[in-house]
Design an enzyme around this catalytic site. Structure first.
Site, PDB file in Angstrom:
ATOM      1  N   LYS A   1      56.569  67.401  83.665  1.00  0.00           N
ATOM      2  CA  LYS A   1      57.650  68.048  84.430  1.00  0.00           C
ATOM      3  C   LYS A   1      59.014  67.466  84.020  1.00  0.00           C
ATOM      4  CE  LYS A   1      54.345  70.349  86.300  1.00  0.00           C
ATOM      5  NZ  LYS A   1      53.655  70.237  87.570  1.00  0.00           N
TER       6      LYS A   1
HETATM    7  C1  LIG Z   1      52.343  70.593  88.324  1.00  0.00           C
HETATM    8  C2  LIG Z   1      52.270  71.611  89.400  1.00  0.00           C
HETATM    9  C3  LIG Z   1      51.714  71.358  90.657  1.00  0.00           C
HETATM   10  C4  LIG Z   1      50.982  70.094  90.971  1.00  0.00           C
HETATM   11  O1  LIG Z   1      51.737  68.957  90.746  1.00  0.00           O
HETATM   12  P1  LIG Z   1      51.048  67.517  90.822  1.00  0.00           P
HETATM   13  O2  LIG Z   1      52.246  66.607  90.999  1.00  0.00           O
HETATM   14  O3  LIG Z   1      50.363  67.309  89.521  1.00  0.00           O
HETATM   15  O4  LIG Z   1      50.152  67.480  91.984  1.00  0.00           O
HETATM   16  C5  LIG Z   1      51.777  72.336  91.635  1.00  0.00           C
HETATM   17  N1  LIG Z   1      52.348  73.523  91.387  1.00  0.00           N
HETATM   18  C6  LIG Z   1      52.871  73.826  90.179  1.00  0.00           C
HETATM   19  C7  LIG Z   1      53.493  75.157  89.979  1.00  0.00           C
HETATM   20  C8  LIG Z   1      52.828  72.886  89.143  1.00  0.00           C
HETATM   21  O5  LIG Z   1      53.315  73.202  87.949  1.00  0.00           O
END
Ligand SMILES: *Cc1c(COP(=O)(O)O)cnc(C)c1O
Length: 394
Positions: free
Chosen positions: A190
């Protein structure tokens, strides 16, 4: 040839120092770093409150609980997302349904949402929570979704896992102008990372308090909220059934350090997207849109194979890119087509825009530290793939 991934973290000497400083300090958990990180992100977004947790998945779960989602309730999200956006409602005992995407923005279609609300209301229910996802970092049509929330009386959780640093109208995503709660993810792919980690923002002191309780076993040490007389300085009370979803001090220190470079990184992502836009325009690809009135965080740069202009399939493109050591990926397999969801009410259900998009999409490398040279290689490989006859693509 070096493998180029679709996304990766950037870690600086300052990040390393920030984490090492915490490791030498008195607190590895429940110290000063988590509140400091929460304040920094709340201020950045223009939200009154922030609650840091150990993942966005945990954040989505306690956001649903804080809004009272439970058995007999319904939550809606989009098929074009990571499974966590839907799973959070099932954790609460609620059921999940989906609203198809807009084929241009790839986000929840506000028009489809409205149509589905009309049908649901006629059938005698409305969803308790709607979870729009700012896919690829591009903000959803929040003014329209917020207006429908007012009209029909549902809560809104923004899944902004892709969208820290994005803006909508005059404000940052996370200011909850049209929602109850916004959730960010700090997974390494991210925009900024804490390894694992997530954070909820809200303007509501009450929702923030509920989420603070839920991330730490439902326990409070706040004397004003105790049910029993104080039994001594050790006294705490469990008022609700919560979890251990806390973020560590090392993670929060890393997050605070990363956040100082957030705007710079999003600007770099825009420069990368501009170069892709320009240099891929002549290929048989549908390029992503950027909308006026919002500013994308550009977590992903997704191209779609334009079936009207090439007979090359997505599978052929994907395999040829991987063979050339380009770490393309696919976002997302529509959630309703997952076996778990097929077995839980979605058998035979179709969301055509999400399915059509899925059949054509490929995510190209997009991250702040992607070099111009590496991006040029990605572009050259794409050009090559579309110029050689497809039978010679193994
Ligand atoms: C990455 C992601 C999540 C989950 O994030 P984590 O921090 O890995 O639990 C949820 N929704 C979307 C759209 C994502 O891209």
């Amino acid at each position: 040839m070096v493998f180029i991934p679709y996304g990766r973290q950037s870690i600086s000497e300052e990040d390393l120092q920030a984490v090492a400083d915490v490791l030498r300090s008195d607190y590895l958990t429940q110290g000063p770093e988590v509140p400091k990180f929460e304040r920094a992100i709340a201020d950045y977004c223009g939200a009154a409150h922030a609650v840091a947790v150990n993942s966005a998945t945990s954040g989505l779960h306690i956001a649903c609980l804080a809004l009272g989602l439970g058995e007999g309730d319904v939550a809606w999200t989009v098929p074009n997302t990571f499974v966590a956006s839907a799973n959070c409602a099932i954790y609460c005992g609620a059921s999940v349904d989906f609203v198809d995407i807009d084929p241009v923005t790839l986000n929840m279609s506000a028009r489809r949402l409205e149509e589905k609300l009309k049908i649901a209301k006629a059938e005698g229910y409305v969803p308790k929570v709607v979870i729009p996802v700012h896919f690829s970092g591009l903000p959803c049509d929040m003014a329209k979704i917020g207006a429908l929330a007012q009209e029909y009386g549902f809560h809104v959780i923004e899944d902004a896992s892709h969208a820290i640093g994005a803006s909508y109208g005059n404000g940052k995503v996370g200011n909850c102008q049209h929602s109850d709660i916004t959730i960010f993810s700090f997974h390494p792919v991210k925009i900024i990372t804490t390894a694992e980690g997530g954070l909820a923002t809200t303007q509501s002191a009450e929702l923030a308090r509920r989420m603070q309780d839920l991330r730490s076993h439902g326990i409070t040490r706040d004397a004003a909220r105790m049910a029993k007389p104080n039994e001594g300085a050790w006294h705490y009370e469990q008022l609700d059934l919560g979890f251990n979803y806390r973020m560590t001090e090392m993670q929060a220190a890393l997050g605070s350090s990363q956040a100082t470079r957030l705007d710079e990184w999003v600007a770099r992502r825009h420069a990368i997207a501009d170069a892709y836009d320009k240099k891929l325009a002549h290929l048989p690809l549908i390029l992503p849109v950027r909308e006026s009135g919002s500013f994308s965080a550009l977590h992903l740069y997704v191209v779609q194979v334009d079936e009207t202009k090439t007979s090359l399939t997505r599978r052929q493109l994907f395999d040829a890119m991987r063979k050339a050591e380009i770490g393309v990926n696919v976002h997302y397999i529509p959630v309703h087509t997952q076996p778990y969801y097929r077995e839980n009410g979605m058998a035979g259900v179709s969301f055509p825009a999400s399915e059509a998009y899925y059949s054509r999409c490929v995510s190209l490398p997009m991250f702040a530290s992607l070099s111009d040279e590496d991006q040029a290689r990605v572009i050259a490989v794409l050009e090559h793939i579309f110029t050689v006859p497809e039978h010679s693509l193994a």
